[in-house]
Write a protein that holds these residues in place. Structure first.
Motif, PDB file in Angstrom:
ATOM      1  N   GLY A   1     -35.987 -35.824   8.358  1.00 56.63           N
ATOM      2  CA  GLY A   1     -36.612 -37.302   8.387  1.00 56.63           C
ATOM      3  C   GLY A   1     -35.659 -38.274   8.985  1.00 56.63           C
ATOM      4  N   VAL A   2     -34.291 -38.273   8.633  1.00 61.90           N
ATOM      5  CA  VAL A   2     -33.293 -39.151   8.990  1.00 61.90           C
ATOM      6  C   VAL A   2     -32.952 -38.710  10.410  1.00 61.90           C
ATOM      7  CG1 VAL A   2     -30.864 -39.956   8.830  1.00 61.90           C
ATOM      8  CG2 VAL A   2     -32.525 -39.752   6.820  1.00 61.90           C
ATOM      9  N   LYS A   3     -32.623 -37.536  10.764  1.00 63.42           N
ATOM     10  CA  LYS A   3     -32.242 -37.218  12.292  1.00 63.42           C
ATOM     11  C   LYS A   3     -33.332 -37.447  13.190  1.00 63.42           C
ATOM     12  CE  LYS A   3     -28.340 -34.916  11.497  1.00 63.42           C
ATOM     13  NZ  LYS A   3     -26.997 -35.309  12.254  1.00 63.42           N
ATOM     14  N   LYS A   4     -34.640 -37.122  12.899  1.00 67.32           N
ATOM     15  CA  LYS A   4     -35.751 -37.456  13.826  1.00 67.32           C
ATOM     16  C   LYS A   4     -35.966 -38.581  14.287  1.00 67.32           C
ATOM     17  CE  LYS A   4     -40.390 -36.477  14.550  1.00 67.32           C
ATOM     18  NZ  LYS A   4     -41.625 -35.858  14.134  1.00 67.32           N
ATOM     19  N   TYR A   5     -35.473 -39.770  13.421  1.00 68.10           N
ATOM     20  CA  TYR A   5     -35.515 -40.967  13.861  1.00 68.10           C
ATOM     21  C   TYR A   5     -34.129 -41.618  14.278  1.00 68.10           C
ATOM     22  CZ  TYR A   5     -40.351 -41.100  12.046  1.00 68.10           C
ATOM     23  OH  TYR A   5     -41.572 -40.838  11.881  1.00 68.10           O
ATOM     24  N   GLY A   6     -33.370 -40.687  14.741  1.00 66.59           N
ATOM     25  CA  GLY A   6     -31.842 -41.178  15.236  1.00 66.59           C
ATOM     26  C   GLY A   6     -30.767 -41.313  14.099  1.00 66.59           C
ATOM     27  N   GLY A   7     -30.985 -41.018  13.012  1.00 64.94           N
ATOM     28  CA  GLY A   7     -29.893 -41.336  11.960  1.00 64.94           C
ATOM     29  C   GLY A   7     -28.672 -40.132  12.081  1.00 64.94           C
ATOM     30  N   SER A   8     -27.733 -40.791  11.195  1.00 62.76           N
ATOM     31  CA  SER A   8     -26.548 -40.152  11.355  1.00 62.76           C
ATOM     32  C   SER A   8     -26.251 -39.346  10.024  1.00 62.76           C
ATOM     33  CB  SER A   8     -25.356 -40.742  11.786  1.00 62.76           C
ATOM     34  OG  SER A   8     -25.114 -41.936  10.849  1.00 62.76           O
ATOM     35  N   LYS A   9     -25.221 -38.849   9.620  1.00 63.63           N
ATOM     36  CA  LYS A   9     -24.718 -38.299   8.335  1.00 63.63           C
ATOM     37  C   LYS A   9     -24.470 -39.371   7.392  1.00 63.63           C
ATOM     38  CE  LYS A   9     -22.589 -33.782   9.550  1.00 63.63           C
ATOM     39  NZ  LYS A   9     -21.429 -32.963   9.204  1.00 63.63           N
ATOM     40  N   ALA A  10     -24.172 -40.562   7.800  1.00 59.61           N
ATOM     41  CA  ALA A  10     -24.123 -41.719   7.005  1.00 59.61           C
ATOM     42  C   ALA A  10     -25.558 -41.933   6.643  1.00 59.61           C
ATOM     43  CB  ALA A  10     -23.340 -42.929   7.760  1.00 59.61           C
ATOM     44  N   GLY A  11     -26.577 -42.218   7.338  1.00 59.29           N
ATOM     45  CA  GLY A  11     -27.818 -42.420   7.132  1.00 59.29           C
ATOM     46  C   GLY A  11     -28.374 -41.384   6.073  1.00 59.29           C
TER      47      GLY A  11
ATOM     48  N   VAL B   1     -30.891 -47.518   5.672  1.00 64.15           N
ATOM     49  CA  VAL B   1     -30.476 -48.799   6.615  1.00 64.15           C
ATOM     50  C   VAL B   1     -29.180 -49.289   6.245  1.00 64.15           C
ATOM     51  CG1 VAL B   1     -31.321 -51.173   6.856  1.00 64.15           C
ATOM     52  CG2 VAL B   1     -33.125 -49.406   6.645  1.00 64.15           C
ATOM     53  N   VAL B   2     -28.848 -49.513   5.178  1.00 70.45           N
ATOM     54  CA  VAL B   2     -27.300 -49.968   4.923  1.00 70.45           C
ATOM     55  C   VAL B   2     -26.606 -49.165   5.344  1.00 70.45           C
ATOM     56  CG1 VAL B   2     -25.758 -50.745   3.105  1.00 70.45           C
ATOM     57  CG2 VAL B   2     -28.219 -51.368   2.919  1.00 70.45           C
ATOM     58  N   ALA B   3     -26.378 -47.925   5.045  1.00 74.72           N
ATOM     59  CA  ALA B   3     -25.442 -46.866   5.640  1.00 74.72           C
ATOM     60  C   ALA B   3     -25.433 -46.998   7.129  1.00 74.72           C
ATOM     61  CB  ALA B   3     -25.841 -45.501   5.034  1.00 74.72           C
ATOM     62  N   GLU B   4     -26.409 -46.950   7.836  1.00 73.23           N
ATOM     63  CA  GLU B   4     -26.241 -46.937   9.360  1.00 73.23           C
ATOM     64  C   GLU B   4     -25.693 -48.303   9.841  1.00 73.23           C
ATOM     65  OE1 GLU B   4     -26.935 -44.839  11.570  1.00 73.23           O
ATOM     66  OE2 GLU B   4     -27.538 -43.167  10.253  1.00 73.23           O
ATOM     67  N   LEU B   5     -26.082 -49.354   9.069  1.00 70.97           N
ATOM     68  CA  LEU B   5     -25.695 -50.882   9.436  1.00 70.97           C
ATOM     69  C   LEU B   5     -24.303 -50.823   9.478  1.00 70.97           C
ATOM     70  CD1 LEU B   5     -28.640 -52.922   8.184  1.00 70.97           C
ATOM     71  CD2 LEU B   5     -28.050 -52.613  10.779  1.00 70.97           C
ATOM     72  N   LEU B   6     -23.691 -50.316   8.102  1.00 68.52           N
ATOM     73  CA  LEU B   6     -22.196 -50.340   7.777  1.00 68.52           C
ATOM     74  C   LEU B   6     -21.343 -49.453   8.485  1.00 68.52           C
ATOM     75  CD1 LEU B   6     -22.574 -51.290   4.093  1.00 68.52           C
ATOM     76  CD2 LEU B   6     -22.148 -52.769   5.805  1.00 68.52           C
TER      77      LEU B   6
ATOM     78  N   HIS C   1     -22.339 -47.189  11.081  1.00 67.74           N
ATOM     79  CA  HIS C   1     -22.318 -46.750  12.752  1.00 67.74           C
ATOM     80  C   HIS C   1     -22.687 -48.287  13.287  1.00 67.74           C
ATOM     81  CE1 HIS C   1     -21.762 -42.510  12.887  1.00 67.74           C
ATOM     82  NE2 HIS C   1     -22.594 -42.652  11.514  1.00 67.74           N
ATOM     83  N   ARG C   2     -22.994 -49.335  12.694  1.00 68.71           N
ATOM     84  CA  ARG C   2     -23.077 -50.816  13.263  1.00 68.71           C
ATOM     85  C   ARG C   2     -24.356 -50.519  13.908  1.00 68.71           C
ATOM     86  NH1 ARG C   2     -19.522 -53.124  10.517  1.00 68.71           N
ATOM     87  NH2 ARG C   2     -17.277 -52.900  10.879  1.00 68.71           N
ATOM     88  N   THR C   3     -25.298 -49.776  13.741  1.00 71.69           N
ATOM     89  CA  THR C   3     -26.783 -49.759  14.160  1.00 71.69           C
ATOM     90  C   THR C   3     -27.413 -51.030  14.182  1.00 71.69           C
ATOM     91  OG1 THR C   3     -26.581 -47.497  13.513  1.00 71.69           O
ATOM     92  CG2 THR C   3     -28.734 -47.945  14.410  1.00 71.69           C
ATOM     93  N   ASN C   4     -28.099 -51.186  15.377  1.00 72.96           N
ATOM     94  CA  ASN C   4     -29.120 -52.437  15.450  1.00 72.96           C
ATOM     95  C   ASN C   4     -30.098 -52.324  14.332  1.00 72.96           C
ATOM     96  OD1 ASN C   4     -31.450 -51.533  16.501  1.00 72.96           O
ATOM     97  ND2 ASN C   4     -30.017 -51.200  18.456  1.00 72.96           N
TER      98      ASN C   4
END
Length: 160
Positions: free
Chosen positions: A73-83, A112-117, A119-122
């Motif tokens: 679910g996370v990877k399919k939408y572009g997430g990382s291990k942090a997500g 959302v918080v993990a990706e923002l903090l 990987h500084r994802t938009n």
């Protein structure tokens, strides 16, 4: 006494299904406890090596389904291990912080918080990843619910 024994076994099965939406409850342990209670109250003779082998395979599937569905679910939408980690933490913490809605909001906010903090994802992409974590969680709950139902049905077939 049969009513009391079966009531206890059924309560353990119900708690196992509650564990689907409250991941802090180890569902598989309650299912195993129900099997063991049946053996103590009645007999372990109905539980063959095949029964235990199949149940162990289902337990492995339960653990795998949980992790894999969340990861996909996370990877399919572009997430990382942090997500993935954020979503997992959100799944555990969410229901306690925000009762009822936390089961959905937890993995979303965590991812959302993990990706923002980390990987500084938009924000737009982080929200998309959060949505993916919710999809992963819901598919995991459905998959685990089916596996648990099959485990219980197989148990009932074995004992009746």
């Amino acid at each position: 006494m049969d009513i009391l024994y079966w009531s206890m076994i059924i309560i353990l099965f119900v708690i196992a299904f509650i564990g689907l939406v409250y991941p802090i409850i180890p569902s598989v342990l309650f299912i195993a406890a129900a099997f063991i209670l049946y053996g103590v109250f009645y007999s372990f003779e109905t539980f063959t090596w095949l029964f235990w082998s199949v149940q162990v395979l289902f337990v492995i599937l339960l653990f795998g389904a949980d992790y894999i569905a969340n990861m996909i679910g996370v990877k399919k939408y572009g997430g990382s291990k942090a997500g993935i980690w954020g979503s997992t933490i959100g799944i555990i913490v969410g229901p306690f912080v925000i009762p009822v809605l936390g089961i959905i909001a937890g993995p979303f906010i965590g991812a959302v918080v993990a990706e923002l903090l980390v990987h500084r994802t938009n924000i737009k992409d982080a929200i998309k990843i959060g949505f993916g974590s919710v999809i992963g969680f819901i598919s995991s709950v459905i998959t685990k619910g089916i596996i648990q139902a099959i485990m219980i049905i197989y148990f009932l077939i074995a004992v009746f």
